[in-house]
Design a protein around this motif. Sequence first.
Motif, PDB file in Angstrom:
ATOM      1  N   TRP A 248      -0.419   3.529   6.654  1.00  0.00           N
ATOM      2  CA  TRP A 248       0.814   4.389   5.674  1.00  0.00           C
ATOM      3  C   TRP A 248       1.445   4.825   5.003  1.00  0.00           C
ATOM      4  N   PRO A 249       1.177   4.627   3.932  1.00  0.00           N
ATOM      5  CA  PRO A 249       1.258   5.745   2.889  1.00  0.00           C
ATOM      6  C   PRO A 249       0.187   7.842   2.794  1.00  0.00           C
TER       7      PRO A 249
ATOM      8  N   THR B 245       4.485   9.320   3.110  1.00  0.00           N
ATOM      9  CA  THR B 245       5.131   9.231   2.021  1.00  0.00           C
ATOM     10  C   THR B 245       4.612  10.310   0.809  1.00  0.00           C
TER      11      THR B 245
ATOM     12  N   CYS C  16      -3.967   0.627  -0.776  1.00  0.00           N
ATOM     13  CA  CYS C  16      -2.568   0.188  -0.898  1.00  0.00           C
ATOM     14  C   CYS C  16      -1.669  -0.171   0.795  1.00  0.00           C
TER      15      CYS C  16
ATOM     16  N   ASN D   7       1.212  -2.630   2.967  1.00  0.00           N
ATOM     17  CA  ASN D   7       2.592  -2.260   2.676  1.00  0.00           C
ATOM     18  C   ASN D   7       2.239  -3.793   4.548  1.00  0.00           C
TER      19      ASN D   7
ATOM     20  N   ASP E 183       3.780   2.437  -2.855  1.00  0.00           N
ATOM     21  CA  ASP E 183       2.369   3.618  -1.779  1.00  0.00           C
ATOM     22  C   ASP E 183       2.880   5.353  -2.113  1.00  0.00           C
ATOM     23  N   THR E 184       4.005   5.065  -2.991  1.00  0.00           N
ATOM     24  CA  THR E 184       4.083   6.225  -3.829  1.00  0.00           C
ATOM     25  C   THR E 184       3.684   7.272  -5.205  1.00  0.00           C
TER      26      THR E 184
ATOM     27  N   TYR F  32       0.295   5.684  -4.977  1.00  0.00           N
ATOM     28  CA  TYR F  32      -1.083   5.780  -4.816  1.00  0.00           C
ATOM     29  C   TYR F  32      -0.854   7.311  -3.616  1.00  0.00           C
TER      30      TYR F  32
END
Length: 421
Positions: free
Chosen positions: A81-82, A86, A208, A210, A397-398, A400
């Motif tokens: 996801w990241p 992001t 990371c 989520n 996440d940011t 990472y």
Amino acid sequence: WQTYEAAKSFEDRCTFFSAWLMSYNCKDIPAKEIYEKHCRFNELFVGIKPYRHQIREKKQKLRVGYISPDFRAHVMSYFCWPFLATFDRDGFEVYVYSLGKTDQYTEAFRKLVTKWNDIKEFEFKKIAAQIYKDKVDILVDLAGHTSNSGLPVLAWKPAPVQVSGLGYMTTTGLCTVDYFFTDYYVDPIGMNDEYFSEKLLRLHSQFCYNGAVNLPASSGTPARTRGRVLFGVFNQYTKVNDEMLQAWLEILRRVPRAQILFKGVAFAGAKAVFSAFERMRALGFDMNRVIFESASRDYMQRYLDVDIALDTYPYPGGGTTCDALYMGVPVITRYSDRHSARFSYGILSVIGMAELASQTQEGYIEKAVALAGDLDLLDGLHRNLRTMMRQSPLMDDTGYIREVEGFYRKIWQKYEEQNNG
């Protein structure tokens, strides 16, 4: 191996060879032996001519490509996801090469990136040609030697810089892969470098995670009201060897009235359950204390009934470890020096719970027994583990993706200096 030798297509030979390599992660053998076997993967690509990248147009943004079969309802969706959601859109473009089936997760991912390519019907050579045509600067494989992977595509070197990691337990062995993502806990500096054909890129957290939204949080350990401890094993049954069963048998012996729950896709049929039942009964389990359940849609909620999760060795959990912790369930794990045996240890270390990990079988047993006997500690962990995860690099996440992108810039700069002055 016989299946590999009988394979008729190149794609099938790659698939079967990868399955053969993956099987060694379930065996407690030296890292050197696993490394040497993985390096044999190059034998499949003798005669293949990699792309050359001397002349490349300058782009305003660095173009990163991700290739995987798991941009869907799959454990890796929590970890990829990241990369897709992001990333720094002022500095990067993200191209995705999806080899898997599509579902609602796929459709959500598709909307996040610069360009999406569904390539599951393509031959590896054709996929490589598409990536080369797209002028991807850094290609990242997120599946390694797992099922339906696109790793063989990287043998053509369709991007100047190529990276792997996250979705697989150890080195790819492929000489055209330049770097491998890990972290400082799983691979402390200097410990495992020699067992990777790639250069290691060490993050603060290899993963990371989520977690799914709208999941209830644990209100405390169920043993407090139930009156007995329920251990849980949600890992794939293929990871369960007799050594682990002996450890769990001893834990049950030392924790009277406790039960153990095995949950997973392997227990969907009566024949498989009967086989597991007979296997454990032959080892001495009181089968009145053993529960088998098939995988189900309420998989995450079922953790709320579990007091302690028991990890497998030498092939530990990754996604299952994060899932358990997110639902408030502490995970007891065993680890060694080998990269593929340290995933859960690394995850626990990142959130400040390394004391749940042991390097020995007896230590593993003792930690499980001690935690089962301390309901106050167990209750506190159930109430606080999700918060500990959220406050750690494991769920940042940011932070990472900014660290990952810092590595992208660094390795691209190194490539430019070496090839374009």
